[in-house]
Every structure is written in C-alpha cells, then in structure tokens.
Design a protein around this motif. Sequence first.
Motif, mmCIF file in Angstrom:
data_model
loop_
_atom_site.group_PDB
_atom_site.id
_atom_site.type_symbol
_atom_site.label_atom_id
_atom_site.label_comp_id
_atom_site.label_asym_id
_atom_site.label_seq_id
_atom_site.Cartn_x
_atom_site.Cartn_y
_atom_site.Cartn_z
ATOM 1 N N UNK A 68 7.216 -0.738 21.153
ATOM 2 C CA UNK A 68 7.043 -0.922 22.604
ATOM 3 C C UNK A 68 7.501 0.299 23.383
ATOM 4 N N UNK A 69 8.442 1.066 22.812
ATOM 5 C CA UNK A 69 8.857 2.360 23.362
ATOM 6 C C UNK A 69 9.283 2.272 24.824
ATOM 7 N N UNK A 70 10.149 1.314 25.114
ATOM 8 C CA UNK A 70 10.677 1.148 26.477
ATOM 9 C C UNK A 70 9.585 1.023 27.536
ATOM 10 N N UNK A 71 8.560 0.236 27.205
ATOM 11 C CA UNK A 71 7.500 -0.022 28.165
ATOM 12 C C UNK A 71 6.412 1.033 28.222
ATOM 13 N N UNK A 72 6.496 2.035 27.370
ATOM 14 C CA UNK A 72 5.462 3.072 27.311
ATOM 15 C C UNK A 72 4.946 3.179 25.873
#
Length: 208
Positions: free
Chosen positions: A64-68
């Motif tokens: 998910x990469x902190x929403x990015x």
Amino acid sequence: MRRAAALLLGLSLLWPAAPASAADRAPAGRAPTGWASAGPGTTGGAGGRTWTVDTRAELKAALANDGEPTAPKLIRVVGDIDGHESENGSLLGEQDYAPGYDLGRYMSCFGEDGSSWSDTRFGHCKQQRQLRQTGSNKEKAQIQLTVPSNTTLVGAGRDARLLGVFLTVNTGSNIIVRNLHLEAPVDHFTGWSPDDGARGSWNARSTP
C-alpha cells in the motif's frame, strides 16, 4: 487432493535498471530477459522507498506504500510470510473462514454415488453450499495480495518464502519479483466436480 495451485506470476520482469543494493543486482554476465530487455527495460521500485517485511501485515502495508501504491518502492522479504497469518500472528484455518462447514456433510449432498448435487437432499445441504462459498470468498480476501505498478519484491537472502499467498501481479506494470520461494495456497473450499474425468475431481470453487 484438496490443495489448489492458485498462484502465480504471469508477469514480465527480471532485473531492475538501477538496483538499490547488492541483493537486487543481476548476476554478473546476465542480461535482462523477457520484457525487461525491451524498450527502456524494467526498473521496478528503483529510487523509491525501501521496506523490509517479515509478516503478512507488514507486506500488505508495504504494498500500500502509505497510500501511494504505485509510487516506486523496494520490498525486501525476510524469512517466511504465510498468507493465512492473521493480524495477531495466528494462522487461520477452515473454521475461521466458515464456522460450521463440514466436508463430509457437503459431500453427502451429492448422493451415495457422488454424481449429482441437490440443495434439498438433506436439511444441511443449502447451508453447507453457502458456507463453502462464503468461506472461499473470505479465504481469497485473506490470502490475495496485489503487487501494484513500480514495485520490486525481492527475497532478502536464500530462505525468503511466501507460503500460501495468492500473489496477483497482472493488474500493474513495471514489476520485479525475484529471489523468492513461492508455495501454492491451501484451498480449504475446493469443490467436487463429478463430471471432471472418469472418476470426478476436486477443483477450485464453482457452483455448487
């Protein structure tokens, strides 16, 4: 018999153009192959954030990469990660996905010769069919992890493994996956197909 090879990788890769560490470099003398050798090549997550993960929850968060999710990222897998691992670290099983499901009761609804399903053969048949379907959906939601675009997913060391993870890679692009041992998921809700071959066969879920 009840294991289903629910993976795997239909993707184009192989080596990042700008590896983040020695663990991500191609062996000496090896040129990129497949789609990685076409055009500008495959860079994966080069230049992005580096994640190191050793649990399913950490792997999901890294993807998910902190929403990015499509921003470049390198994900290093350490040791074993099991797709059935819950948030608290316990391993989920059949009864966690579908409390009350029973394979013997499910099979009884095909009749003594196992040739024809009926929801009304016994009082439990419709319930067992529904439990198998909902259980299968919950299991898939648990074990399926999608690798987004611009991602390098690499094993850290020789013993990195994804166990029972339904790894989806065909919805993104510029993806690198390597140095990982992959073990197909256990399907707790395979279905009996009486018309598949001379003796019937177990297959991934269908109706009933």
